[in-house]
Design a protein around this motif. Structure first.
Motif, PDB file in Angstrom:
ATOM      1  N   MET A   1      -6.111  -6.244  -8.729  1.00 23.45           N
ATOM      2  CA  MET A   1      -4.905  -5.595  -8.852  1.00 23.45           C
ATOM      3  C   MET A   1      -4.397  -5.490  -7.396  1.00 23.45           C
ATOM      4  O   MET A   1      -3.102  -5.708  -7.213  1.00 23.45           O
ATOM      5  CB  MET A   1      -5.293  -4.257  -9.502  1.00 23.45           C
ATOM      6  CG  MET A   1      -3.872  -3.309  -9.796  1.00 23.45           C
ATOM      7  SD  MET A   1      -2.988  -3.915 -11.162  1.00 23.45           S
ATOM      8  CE  MET A   1      -4.047  -3.481 -12.425  1.00 23.45           C
ATOM      9  N   ALA A   2      -5.369  -4.729  -6.244  1.00 21.66           N
ATOM     10  CA  ALA A   2      -4.762  -4.644  -5.053  1.00 21.66           C
ATOM     11  C   ALA A   2      -4.371  -5.993  -4.350  1.00 21.66           C
ATOM     12  O   ALA A   2      -3.693  -6.053  -3.709  1.00 21.66           O
ATOM     13  CB  ALA A   2      -5.880  -4.163  -4.492  1.00 21.66           C
ATOM     14  N   ARG A   3      -5.039  -7.156  -4.612  1.00 20.15           N
ATOM     15  CA  ARG A   3      -4.880  -8.405  -4.309  1.00 20.15           C
ATOM     16  C   ARG A   3      -3.354  -8.762  -4.803  1.00 20.15           C
ATOM     17  O   ARG A   3      -2.447  -9.489  -3.985  1.00 20.15           O
ATOM     18  CB  ARG A   3      -5.732  -9.707  -4.653  1.00 20.15           C
ATOM     19  CG  ARG A   3      -5.402 -11.171  -4.141  1.00 20.15           C
ATOM     20  CD  ARG A   3      -6.438 -11.908  -4.734  1.00 20.15           C
ATOM     21  NE  ARG A   3      -6.364 -11.963  -5.941  1.00 20.15           N
ATOM     22  CZ  ARG A   3      -5.469 -12.892  -6.821  1.00 20.15           C
ATOM     23  NH1 ARG A   3      -4.734 -13.581  -6.046  1.00 20.15           N
ATOM     24  NH2 ARG A   3      -5.558 -12.775  -8.300  1.00 20.15           N
ATOM     25  N   ARG A   4      -3.081  -8.506  -6.009  1.00 21.30           N
ATOM     26  CA  ARG A   4      -1.775  -8.887  -6.587  1.00 21.30           C
ATOM     27  C   ARG A   4      -0.549  -8.051  -6.053  1.00 21.30           C
ATOM     28  O   ARG A   4       0.529  -8.529  -5.663  1.00 21.30           O
ATOM     29  CB  ARG A   4      -1.670  -8.888  -7.996  1.00 21.30           C
ATOM     30  CG  ARG A   4      -2.707  -9.879  -8.770  1.00 21.30           C
ATOM     31  CD  ARG A   4      -2.769  -9.568 -10.207  1.00 21.30           C
ATOM     32  NE  ARG A   4      -3.396 -10.697 -10.989  1.00 21.30           N
ATOM     33  CZ  ARG A   4      -3.090 -12.034 -11.571  1.00 21.30           C
ATOM     34  NH1 ARG A   4      -1.679 -12.109 -11.280  1.00 21.30           N
ATOM     35  NH2 ARG A   4      -3.745 -12.716 -11.936  1.00 21.30           N
TER      36      ARG A   4
ATOM     37  N   HIS B   1      -0.013  -0.217 -18.855  1.00 22.53           N
ATOM     38  CA  HIS B   1      -0.517   0.738 -17.877  1.00 22.53           C
ATOM     39  C   HIS B   1      -0.803   0.078 -16.681  1.00 22.53           C
ATOM     40  O   HIS B   1      -1.988   0.490 -16.017  1.00 22.53           O
ATOM     41  CB  HIS B   1      -1.841   1.326 -18.741  1.00 22.53           C
ATOM     42  CG  HIS B   1      -1.515   1.833 -19.974  1.00 22.53           C
ATOM     43  ND1 HIS B   1      -0.762   3.128 -20.592  1.00 22.53           N
ATOM     44  CD2 HIS B   1      -1.880   1.165 -20.987  1.00 22.53           C
ATOM     45  CE1 HIS B   1      -0.871   3.256 -21.482  1.00 22.53           C
ATOM     46  NE2 HIS B   1      -1.387   2.313 -22.118  1.00 22.53           N
ATOM     47  N   VAL B   2       0.016  -0.866 -16.064  1.00 24.73           N
ATOM     48  CA  VAL B   2      -0.199  -1.175 -14.633  1.00 24.73           C
ATOM     49  C   VAL B   2       0.495  -0.362 -13.691  1.00 24.73           C
ATOM     50  O   VAL B   2       0.051  -0.457 -12.570  1.00 24.73           O
ATOM     51  CB  VAL B   2       0.431  -2.763 -14.795  1.00 24.73           C
ATOM     52  CG1 VAL B   2      -0.360  -3.805 -15.454  1.00 24.73           C
ATOM     53  CG2 VAL B   2       1.842  -2.600 -14.707  1.00 24.73           C
ATOM     54  N   PHE B   3       1.240   0.384 -14.071  1.00 27.04           N
ATOM     55  CA  PHE B   3       2.298   1.177 -13.208  1.00 27.04           C
ATOM     56  C   PHE B   3       1.216   2.615 -12.756  1.00 27.04           C
ATOM     57  O   PHE B   3       1.428   3.540 -13.504  1.00 27.04           O
ATOM     58  CB  PHE B   3       3.442   1.655 -13.390  1.00 27.04           C
ATOM     59  CG  PHE B   3       4.379   0.318 -13.468  1.00 27.04           C
ATOM     60  CD1 PHE B   3       4.547  -0.252 -12.355  1.00 27.04           C
ATOM     61  CD2 PHE B   3       4.884  -0.201 -14.421  1.00 27.04           C
ATOM     62  CE1 PHE B   3       5.197  -1.529 -12.026  1.00 27.04           C
ATOM     63  CE2 PHE B   3       5.616  -1.463 -14.651  1.00 27.04           C
ATOM     64  CZ  PHE B   3       5.961  -1.995 -13.320  1.00 27.04           C
ATOM     65  N   ASP B   4       0.224   2.608 -11.991  1.00 30.72           N
ATOM     66  CA  ASP B   4      -0.512   3.747 -11.427  1.00 30.72           C
ATOM     67  C   ASP B   4       0.131   4.386 -10.136  1.00 30.72           C
ATOM     68  O   ASP B   4       1.116   3.511  -9.678  1.00 30.72           O
ATOM     69  CB  ASP B   4      -1.734   3.197 -11.276  1.00 30.72           C
ATOM     70  CG  ASP B   4      -2.280   2.107 -10.490  1.00 30.72           C
ATOM     71  OD1 ASP B   4      -1.216   1.797  -9.749  1.00 30.72           O
ATOM     72  OD2 ASP B   4      -3.291   1.660 -10.475  1.00 30.72           O
ATOM     73  N   GLU B   5      -0.546   5.023  -9.352  1.00 23.11           N
ATOM     74  CA  GLU B   5       0.241   5.648  -8.190  1.00 23.11           C
ATOM     75  C   GLU B   5       0.155   4.561  -7.111  1.00 23.11           C
ATOM     76  O   GLU B   5       0.994   4.463  -6.399  1.00 23.11           O
ATOM     77  CB  GLU B   5      -0.998   6.581  -7.639  1.00 23.11           C
ATOM     78  CG  GLU B   5      -0.580   7.116  -6.320  1.00 23.11           C
ATOM     79  CD  GLU B   5      -1.558   8.423  -5.985  1.00 23.11           C
ATOM     80  OE1 GLU B   5      -1.337   8.942  -4.799  1.00 23.11           O
ATOM     81  OE2 GLU B   5      -2.350   8.662  -6.727  1.00 23.11           O
TER      82      GLU B   5
ATOM     83  N   LEU C   1       3.731   0.759  -4.323  1.00 24.61           N
ATOM     84  CA  LEU C   1       4.149  -0.423  -3.735  1.00 24.61           C
ATOM     85  C   LEU C   1       5.789  -0.750  -4.227  1.00 24.61           C
ATOM     86  O   LEU C   1       6.280  -1.342  -3.216  1.00 24.61           O
ATOM     87  CB  LEU C   1       3.189  -1.422  -4.504  1.00 24.61           C
ATOM     88  CG  LEU C   1       3.769  -3.259  -4.289  1.00 24.61           C
ATOM     89  CD1 LEU C   1       3.218  -3.742  -2.945  1.00 24.61           C
ATOM     90  CD2 LEU C   1       2.976  -3.897  -5.299  1.00 24.61           C
ATOM     91  N   CYS C   2       6.086  -0.575  -5.280  1.00 23.47           N
ATOM     92  CA  CYS C   2       7.586  -0.999  -5.962  1.00 23.47           C
ATOM     93  C   CYS C   2       8.367  -0.148  -4.913  1.00 23.47           C
ATOM     94  O   CYS C   2       9.321  -0.722  -4.809  1.00 23.47           O
ATOM     95  CB  CYS C   2       7.686  -0.508  -7.093  1.00 23.47           C
ATOM     96  SG  CYS C   2       6.773  -1.565  -8.376  1.00 23.47           S
ATOM     97  N   LYS C   3       7.948   1.133  -4.712  1.00 24.03           N
ATOM     98  CA  LYS C   3       8.926   1.938  -3.987  1.00 24.03           C
ATOM     99  C   LYS C   3       8.908   1.334  -2.405  1.00 24.03           C
ATOM    100  O   LYS C   3      10.224   1.304  -1.689  1.00 24.03           O
ATOM    101  CB  LYS C   3       8.389   3.509  -3.769  1.00 24.03           C
ATOM    102  CG  LYS C   3       8.638   4.161  -4.906  1.00 24.03           C
ATOM    103  CD  LYS C   3       8.167   5.603  -4.590  1.00 24.03           C
ATOM    104  CE  LYS C   3       8.388   6.656  -5.760  1.00 24.03           C
ATOM    105  NZ  LYS C   3       7.799   7.847  -5.495  1.00 24.03           N
ATOM    106  N   ARG C   4       7.855   0.816  -2.091  1.00 25.11           N
ATOM    107  CA  ARG C   4       7.682   0.197  -0.627  1.00 25.11           C
ATOM    108  C   ARG C   4       8.577  -1.016  -0.598  1.00 25.11           C
ATOM    109  O   ARG C   4       9.380  -1.385   0.421  1.00 25.11           O
ATOM    110  CB  ARG C   4       6.172  -0.215  -0.348  1.00 25.11           C
ATOM    111  CG  ARG C   4       6.323  -0.806   1.028  1.00 25.11           C
ATOM    112  CD  ARG C   4       6.133   0.500   2.285  1.00 25.11           C
ATOM    113  NE  ARG C   4       5.692  -0.246   3.341  1.00 25.11           N
ATOM    114  CZ  ARG C   4       4.527  -0.437   3.961  1.00 25.11           C
ATOM    115  NH1 ARG C   4       3.563  -0.161   3.156  1.00 25.11           N
ATOM    116  NH2 ARG C   4       4.500  -0.866   5.154  1.00 25.11           N
TER     117      ARG C   4
END
Length: 953
Positions: free
Chosen positions: A588-591, A731-735, A740-743
């Protein structure tokens, strides 16, 4: 070859080397003495050769002098006999009886004469002779040689005389008076008498003399020996030949020196010398024997010490490989140093937080270390010892003696009191850094030779390896007890054993996997087949690693794991150990990281807003969590305008406009609409379930938009658009992903702002460049623009082989306009003049204002041969700018004239500065005689050789 064979071979080789060394120990001194003795004897033999040669020369010269005296005596006697023959002038008549009687009486007093003859003036006819066999002619005079020191004396060739029966040397003298040649007297000299050696001293007759006639190289001694039928010289083997000339006569005395004579002379003093040399050799042998025995004793002691150290190293290596406790290992090493290497003290120390060394282990005379302070600091005396230096430098230090090491002064008295004479300190490394210091003390000085140093360094390496091994064991035990990876023992695809973490990560109770097929681990049969295909690689390489394997948890969720398998060696070769590492979060972090990097790339590479948005959408769906990303703007009518898009379903995204009208209830509003209205981020981790009653449900389902997030895209201080992310996973949108999306949205907003700022800066730069290069009043290019333009114009003319005319324009009567109507009127006139000049010039020409009422006109594209004519045509046209008066005030006009000076490139010069100077001079020439001049312009080539004035530009 067996080990025992190697051992026997090694023993034989060792004994052979020992014997060779023993032989060399004796042979080398003897060889040295032999070489020196040989050199001395060779020198003495050369001295003997020199002495014998000098003696031979001396004795041969004495014999030569004796022969000279005999010849001189015989010639003197002949001169006396010749004096007795003096008589009448006519020498050719026979001698009188009285003269003959006188000659006979004279010969009776000379018994050595064999015969005596009186010859005529020709030197050949015999007048009288004592020989019983009288001849009329004697030997020709030409066969005789003149004696240089006595011109009237002659010597013939030595030969055997049959009349006399012996070998003789013919001799003649000539009477000469008043330049007239008289009688010749001749008499042979018996060679045996001539060469008689009996008149020499007895010690001179020890040589074998050889007299040689230099006239023909004949050996007289050899002739005499042949007469006597003896040849004593045939047995002589000469080593050298010494010779001496007979003074005044053509004879040389040679001495044949044999090697036996040299040897006798050499051996006369050799016995005493040989005795001394033998004594020296004996002393050297005795001294060598003493030194060899002493060295053997030292080598035995050294060998015993090396044996003890090797035993110490072997025991230390074994202890380091078997110990399971650090403290036990260190203490046993110190004890072994005392037991096997016979050190007095052995210790391992490490500095504490105060930089003072504390003992981790110590053995031997521990009283030495009582109340002893050893520091790791370099600024105190206690830190200058071997232990402190080794800790700081990381290199071993070997102290040969406490007596000669000034840095060990703080410990010297205590060490000597306990019988300690030397010590060493060596670093013990751990993790590439000095971890402790191993130090040993010995009762003898100078024991740390190169071999001992190597052994001690090896021991420290073994200690470091032992500590690393103990640490690895402890770490391995800790890892097994607290493992964060699942471990499975698999045989024939059946799980035989697992650790607790394996069942925990799969959400199963402990032991739930034992006895089950590995197929129950995977999310689907495709993953099971994928792993099955890797078993061939596992059998071949004994290990295999498979990344990104999808496993099924007990709760139905998918777990991403990296699997590693190792084949164990057993009878059936079908047992393997597998590790399962949960990398779901890593994947997940890699993606997410890829998404952020892709957005950053888009922001860096884009040159405008449209390209920025397109790049961002395309990059964000490449190897990320999202399979659709789009940017849209909602109009006041509620309709969506798509700015850019990428991914599945985005091509028909306009279909959702039917769901964005006012008739849709707030509960049915899509995420994008809610984000636009709320002016903030809105997301749904299961948009498909939430929009089940929405008219757009089919579109969302067909494109598998399970999770959706929309966030505002700010540009400046207002929302410019909405950016939406869609994922096929729920449920992919966690903290982390929300951040990341905000960034990403923030990054794009900043990029848009920078593009806007960049655009404004470029506009300002263009405006500033325009103002910097144009005259504010007339709008014409100014001095700076002209300076940039002229070199380019000249370069073009050079490239195309054309000519350029540079003209300086100065207004005539402009000062009166300013004085009469004011400066405002003058400015208005200049503005109108600039417009008229621009209108009259060709497109290839250039006009600039320098300041005041001065202008510069540049005419390009002139033909080389017709430049003057073309300039005249342009000037005639350009004069129309001042032919009509200029309105300067309301109802008032003013007129001015022009004076122009022109310089041609390349006719008048090739440099800008020079051409401007020439044009300036031509302009001033044109202003002269304005009332009477024919033309209002003037060419610089009509100036002649006048020097240019100060440059205008």
């Amino acid at each position: 070859m067996s080990t025992s064979s190697f051992s026997v071979f090694g023993l034989v080789l060792k004994n052979t080397k020992k014997r060779i060394r023993s032989v060399l120990n004796y042979a080398l001194p003897v060889a040295f003495v032999a070489v020196c003795g040989t050199a001395i004897e060779f020198d003495e033999y050369q001295h003997a050769v020199t002495d014998v040669n000098e003696a031979a020369r001396r004795d041969s010269q004495a014999y030569a002098n004796l022969i000279m005296e005999r010849l001189d005596t015989r010639f003197t006697e002949l001169d006396m006999a010749l004096a007795a023959l003096r008589g009448p002038d006519d020498r050719t008549a026979p001698l009188s009886p009285q003269v003959e009687l006188s000659l006979r009486h004279y010969l009776l007093s000379r018994p050595t004469y064999l015969t005596f003859s009186v010859l005529g003036a020709d030197g050949e006819s015999i007048q009288w002779s004592t020989s019983p066999r009288k001849k009329s002619l004697a030997a020709p005079l030409r066969n005789f040689s003149i004696i240089p020191k006595m011109p009237n004396h002659f010597l013939g060739s030595v030969h055997y005389s049959e009349n006399l029966g012996t070998v003789v040397l013919p001799m003649r003298v000539r009477e000469k008076d008043d330049s007239k040649t008289g009688f010749f007297l001749g008499s042979p000299y018996r060679l045996s008498r001539f060469l008689d050696e009996q008149d020499l001293p007895s010690d001179y007759r020890k040589w074998e003399f050889v007299v040689v006639d230099t006239r023909n190289g004949q050996s007289l001694t050899h002739l005499l020996r042949m007469q006597d039928q003896v040849d004593p010289l045939s047995s002589i083997k000469p080593e050298m030949v010494a010779q001496a000339p007979v003074p005044g006569y053509p004879f040389v005395v040679q001495v044949l020196v044999s090697s036996s004579r040299v040897w006798r002379n050499y051996t006369q003093q050799a016995l005493a010398r040989w005795s001394v040399e033998a004594l020296i050799l004996a002393l050297l042998v005795i001294a060598g024997e003493f030194l060899i025995r002493r060295r053997d004793r030292e080598q035995m002691v050294h060998l015993r010490r090396l044996t003890d150290f090797n035993m110490f190293m072997a025991q230390a290596s074994q202890c380091a490989s078997q110990a399971n406790n650090e403290a036990q290992l260190l203490q046993e090493i110190c004890d072994m140093a005392i037991r096997y290497a016979h050190f007095k003290i052995a210790l391992i120390a490490q500095p504490d937080e105060t930089q003072r060394f504390r003992m981790l282990a110590i053995s031997g005379a521990q009283t030495y270390m009582e109340n002893v302070v050893i520091s790791a600091r370099a600024d105190v005396p206690e830190g200058q010892g071997t232990i402190g230096q080794v800790w700081r430098s990381g290199h071993p230090i070997f102290n040969a003696s406490f007596l000669n090491n000034a840095t060990l002064a703080p410990w010297k008295e205590r060490a000597l009191g306990l019988g300690l004479r030397s010590n060493t300190a060596l670093p013990i490394y751990r993790d590439g850094k000095v971890w402790a210091v191993f130090s040993v003390y010995h009762e003898k000085s100078d024991i740390f030779d190169d071999q001992v140093q190597i052994l001690l360094k090896e021991i420290c390496i073994n200690i470091s390896m032992g500590l690393d091994r103990i640490y690895s064991q402890q770490l391995r035990s800790a890892l097994l007890d607290n493992s964060v990876v699942g471990i499975l023992l698999v045989q024939d695809r059946i799980v035989q054993m697992t650790n607790s973490y394996a069942t925990h990560m799969l959400g199963m109770p402990s032991g739930a996997l034992v006895g089950k097929s590995t197929a129950s681990l995977y999310a689907d049969h495709g993953e099971f087949k994928r792993i099955a295909e890797c078993y061939a690689q596992l059998a071949q390489n004994r290990e295999v690693r498979i990344e990104g394997v999808r496993l099924a948890r007990a709760d139905g969720q998918i777990l991403i794991a990296d699997c590693s398998g190792v084949q164990l060696s057993d009878l059936h070769n079908n047992i393997s150990v597998w590790t399962l590492e949960d990398v779901t979060s890593r994947d997940m972090a890699r993606r997410l990281y890829h998404a952020l990097v892709n957005a950053a790339d888009a922001a860096l590479l884009a040159t405008d807003a449209e390209e920025l948005c397109s790049r961002a959408c395309a990059d964000l769906v490449r190897d990320t969590l999202f399979h659709a990303v789009w940017i849209g703007r909602v109009h006041a009518t509620g309709q969506l305008e798509v700015v850019s898009r990428a991914g599945e379903g985005t091509e028909g995204i306009e279909q959702i406009n039917q769901c964005m009208g006012d008739y849709c209830s707030p509960s049915l509003s899509l995420v994008v609409m809610r984000a636009w209205k709320a002016r903030s981020l809105v997301y749904s981790n299961d948009e498909l379930s939430e929009q089940a009653n929405n008219p757009c449900f089919d579109f969302i389902r067909d494109n598998n938009w399970r999770a959706v997030l929309s966030t505002p895209l700010w540009r400046g201080d207002q929302i410019w658009a909405i950016m939406t992310f869609a994922s096929p996973l729920a449920h992919v949108f966690d903290e982390q992903s929300i951040a990341l999306c905000k960034r990403v949205a923030s990054l794009l907003g900043h990029a848009l702002d920078k593009l806007d700022v960049k655009h404004r800066i470029e506009c300002l730069q263009e405006q500033e460049a325009q103002r910097a290069r144009h005259d504010v009043l007339t709008g014409l290019p100014n001095r700076l623009a002209l300076a940039e333009y002229l070199p380019q114009a000249l370069a073009r003319a050079q490239r195309y082989n054309t000519s350029v005319a540079i003209g300086l324009i100065d207004l005539d009567g402009f000062k009166q306009v300013n004085d009469t109507y004011g400066h405002e009127a003058g400015d208005r006139l200049l503005q109108q003049l600039g417009e008229r000049l621009q209108a009259l010039l060709r497109q290839t020409d250039y006009i600039a204002r320098l300041g005041g009422d001065e202008f510069v006109v540049v005419l390009e594209g002139l033909a080389m041969t017709e430049a003057a004519a073309q300039v005249e045509a342009v000037m005639n046209t350009l004069h129309g700018a001042v032919e009509q008066p200029f309105p300067v005030l309301e109802g008032t006009t003013a007129g001015v004239g022009m004076s122009v000076g022109l310089a041609l490139y390349p006719q008048d010069g090739t440099e800008v500065e020079h051409l401007l100077k020439r044009a300036d001079m031509a302009m001033y020439r044109a202003k002269q005689n304005k009332k009477t001049r024919e033309k209002w312009w003037f060419l610089a080539n009509h100036l002649g050789d006048e020097a240019p004035s100060t440059p205008t530009l």
